[in-house]
Scaffold this active site. Structure first.
Site, mmCIF file in Angstrom:
data_model
loop_
_atom_site.group_PDB
_atom_site.id
_atom_site.type_symbol
_atom_site.label_atom_id
_atom_site.label_comp_id
_atom_site.label_asym_id
_atom_site.label_seq_id
_atom_site.Cartn_x
_atom_site.Cartn_y
_atom_site.Cartn_z
ATOM 1 C CE LYS A 31 -3.955 -8.828 20.723
ATOM 2 N NZ LYS A 31 -3.644 -9.167 19.369
ATOM 3 C CD GLU B 167 -1.794 -2.383 2.024
ATOM 4 O OE1 GLU B 167 -0.476 -2.846 1.636
ATOM 5 O OE2 GLU B 167 -2.510 -3.057 2.074
ATOM 6 C CD1 TRP C 110 0.027 -4.747 23.994
ATOM 7 C CD2 TRP C 110 2.181 -5.332 23.435
ATOM 8 N NE1 TRP C 110 0.833 -3.726 23.721
ATOM 9 C CE2 TRP C 110 2.084 -3.957 23.411
ATOM 10 C CE3 TRP C 110 3.468 -6.102 23.221
ATOM 11 C CZ2 TRP C 110 3.114 -3.310 23.219
ATOM 12 C CZ3 TRP C 110 4.470 -5.196 23.058
ATOM 13 C CH2 TRP C 110 4.317 -3.696 23.075
HETATM 14 P P1 ADP Z 1 1.014 -8.365 3.152
HETATM 15 O O1 ADP Z 1 0.213 -7.752 4.098
HETATM 16 O O2 ADP Z 1 0.155 -8.852 2.090
HETATM 17 O O3 ADP Z 1 2.019 -9.326 3.502
HETATM 18 P P2 ADP Z 1 3.286 -6.599 2.316
HETATM 19 O O4 ADP Z 1 3.819 -7.626 1.475
HETATM 20 O O5 ADP Z 1 3.111 -5.327 1.826
HETATM 21 O O6 ADP Z 1 1.702 -7.249 2.174
HETATM 22 O O7 ADP Z 1 3.806 -6.688 3.785
HETATM 23 C C1 ADP Z 1 3.669 -5.412 4.696
HETATM 24 C C2 ADP Z 1 4.059 -5.825 6.053
HETATM 25 O O8 ADP Z 1 4.863 -6.260 6.036
HETATM 26 C C3 ADP Z 1 4.272 -4.491 6.775
HETATM 27 O O9 ADP Z 1 2.653 -4.262 7.211
HETATM 28 C C4 ADP Z 1 4.907 -5.102 8.027
HETATM 29 O O10 ADP Z 1 4.224 -5.765 8.896
HETATM 30 C C5 ADP Z 1 5.833 -6.022 7.419
HETATM 31 N N1 ADP Z 1 7.149 -5.724 7.264
HETATM 32 C C6 ADP Z 1 7.566 -5.033 6.153
HETATM 33 N N2 ADP Z 1 8.976 -4.816 6.248
HETATM 34 C C7 ADP Z 1 9.201 -5.023 7.476
HETATM 35 C C8 ADP Z 1 10.485 -5.019 8.352
HETATM 36 N N3 ADP Z 1 11.480 -4.178 7.764
HETATM 37 N N4 ADP Z 1 10.412 -5.390 9.529
HETATM 38 C C9 ADP Z 1 9.231 -5.827 10.093
HETATM 39 N N5 ADP Z 1 7.980 -6.107 9.334
HETATM 40 C C10 ADP Z 1 8.067 -5.629 8.223
#
Ligand code: ADP
Length: 548
Positions: A437, A331, A442
């Site tokens: 939780k 997004e 948490w």
């Molecule tokens: P989906 O929600 O379908 O997995 P994305 O591949 O766009 O879609 O994933 C986005 C999510 O990935 C973020 O909202 C976050 O939770 C996680 N994310 C992305 N980069 C990182 C990071 N460097 N560290 C931790 N979480 C991450």
């Protein structure tokens, strides 16, 4: 009164036109299915993009029509990114690792009119044929189209389409900068995939912002290997930001195992490679087993999931490779934050690696806000955790099909829980739905996974909450150990007890052969929860209902 500057709409095709004029000899290297290398320059790429633009014009498409791709990271996929956008079409990259039913669901949902695919995906396309409702043209990204069932006459070979077109530049149509150029569906780790339609404006601005020194620090002096697939959030926008600066590109094609990636990296003297932690894990395992090091790699761009402390340690301290930890999502085009130090952050009394685990500062253009459950803004003190909200010119407003994305007040809720320190460094605590939780408090699954992978025998770890009669939920740690290890659950628990608050120590540890991964290589918690749906924690079964 208005400013008096030229009104030139931001347009994706201008990026490759710039690269072809200003970096005509910079190379794009691709590993072909045959394992041979294909190598050409930005100037040649642009010539073929113009030919492809002409070929697309013959297909009788309307501006805004979707052209789907099922393809690895390679030069033809790269050409499609630009020729589609240049013609006012929308490049819809589909993840071929999805289940066939999901691929056809996505293609039908977005009403794709053309499907371009690597020959490797021919069996998948054959399987989908009867399901695809809107596709009129099938294009195989190859020289010939011989393997097609005779009943389907509309399969064309990409190279033949190009060969039929004249050489020479093309007068691309003038497009509104807010018109669409790309479409990507979320990987669906959180539910049904939702389509995010990028505009020329959002794509170009994202490319500029992500190339900056305190973002990915891209330049014409780099050789960059985007391992992150072009079918996953446009390979983090690298196919746009690399030509923007004239960097040399190395596309790994379908060879994504640790050994192949390492070999290509060395052969091509890659200076920066970008991938999710699972991919880096594969490369580092290969390097460990073979006893080799990196002769050219200066920086590792890691995002998509949290980079663990042990990965940071191996890359930075053992191999001297600087880690750029980045955060984003489909997004957000996808980049929202990158961990690059500031003079002030450098003086913080924290260990460097612990600091590197933070996902970093918002890149210019992105605004952050932290909120508690009641919508109250939380301070940036590095301690108060809250829902992370973002806004900016490359953040989704509305999903494909008119599904609401951003809130009416203009903020987009990322679904992540984070802290932000006084220097603006954001750290993901967890996804809100992955937090465990436990008795009104948490526990962060990310922190537990990180603590587990700090053990030298643990290759990968996943933590999920399991229902508990007293505490609502308690953590279960599921681990894969390294080959030849005889680590048992008890020893691992003792290791964790020394590193975690007593009540954060998992109630149970299960050692497994492998963990489930989603189509983008991320740990698939939904699947892990299914696998352990009927799991009974020893603390619950034995009625040990005292505070753990
Ligand atoms: P989906 O929600 O379908 O997995 P994305 O591949 O766009 O879609 O994933 C986005 C999510 O990935 C973020 O909202 C976050 O939770 C996680 N994310 C992305 N980069 C990182 C990071 N460097 N560290 C931790 N979480 C991450």
């Amino acid at each position: 009164m208005l400013g008096s500057m030229m009104e030139v709409p931001l347009n994706v095709i201008s990026i490759i036109r710039h690269a072809a004029s200003n970096h005509p000899q910079a190379e794009i290297v691709s590993r072909e299915p045959s394992n041979q290398l294909h190598c050409y320059t930005y100037a040649s790429a642009y010539r073929r993009i113009c030919q492809l633009g002409r070929a697309l014009a013959r297909l009788n498409l309307q501006q805004g029509d979707r052209i789907a791709t099922l393809a690895w990271n390679n030069y033809r996929h790269f050409e499609l990114y630009y020729a589609t956008a240049g013609m006012g079409l929308v490049c819809h990259t589909i993840n071929p690792r999805l289940h066939a039913a999901d691929v056809s669901w996505i293609a039908n949902h977005s009403q794709d009119r053309v499907l371009c695919f690597d020959r490797a995906f021919l069996p998948l396309v054959m399987e989908l044929l009867s399901e695809l409702q809107s596709v009129e043209h099938f294009i195989v990204l190859d020289d010939s189209a011989t393997d097609w069932p005779p009943a389907r006459v509309d399969l064309q070979a990409y190279e033949r389409l190009l060969a039929a077109e004249s050489d020479g530049t093309l007068d691309w149509p003038t497009l509104d900068e807010n018109s669409p150029c790309g479409l990507c569906y979320t990987s669906g780790t959180t539910g049904k995939p939702k389509g995010v339609t990028y505009s020329h404006r959002s794509t170009v601005l994202h490319a500029y912002a992500s190339a900056l020194p305190d973002s990915f620090r891209l330049s014409a002096r780099e050789t960059v290997m985007p391992i992150v697939p072009m079918f996953h959030v446009n390979a983090w926008g690298l196919p746009y930001s690399l030509p923007l600066v004239g960097a040399r590109i190395v596309f790994p094609g379908e060879y994504l195992d640790g050994q192949s990636l390492y070999t290509l990296c060395e052969q091509q003297q890659v200076t920066l490679a970008a991938g999710v932690p699972t991919v880096w894990l594969g490369i580092l395992e290969h390097v460990k087993k073979s006893g080799h090091g990196f002769s050219s790699l200066e920086r590792a761009l890691i995002g998509g999931s949290a980079a663990s402390e042990s990965m940071l340690h191996t890359l930075e301290e053992l191999h001297g490779v600087e880690v750029l930890h980045a955060w984003g999502m489909t997004e957000i085009s996808p980049t929202g934050a990158v961990n690059q130090p500031t003079p002030a952050s450098r003086q913080q009394p924290v260990e460097t690696l612990a600091f590197k685990k933070k996902q970093g500062r918002a890149i210019p253009g992105i605004l952050f806000r932290l909120e508690d459950e009641a919508g109250e803004e939380q301070p940036w003190d590095g301690k108060s955790a809250g829902h992370l909200l973002v806004r900016g010119p490359w953040v989704v407003d509305t999903y494909a099909g008119g599904i609401a994305g951003a809130r009416p007040d203009g903020w987009f809720d990322t679904g992540d829980i984070a802290t932000i320190d006084p220097h603006g460094f954001m750290q993901i605590v967890d996804r809100s739905k992955d937090l465990i939780k436990s008795g009104g408090e948490w526990i962060s699954s990310v922190t537990l996974e990180d603590a587990a992978t700090a053990h030298p025998d643990v290759l990968e770890a996943g933590v999920i909450g399991i229902p508990h009669p007293k505490w609502v939920e308690r953590p279960l740690l599921v681990c894969v150990t390294r080959d030849g290890s005889n680590l048992d659950a008890q020893a691992l628990k003792a290791f964790l007890s020394e590193r975690l608050a007593k009540w954060w120590v998992p109630d149970a540890i299960e050692l497994v052969e492998r963990l489930p991964h989603g189509a983008t290589g991320k740990l698939l918690k939904t699947e892990l929860r299914k696998q352990f749906a009927h799991y009974i924690l020893p603390t619950a079964a034995a009625n040990e209902l005292e505070q753990p």
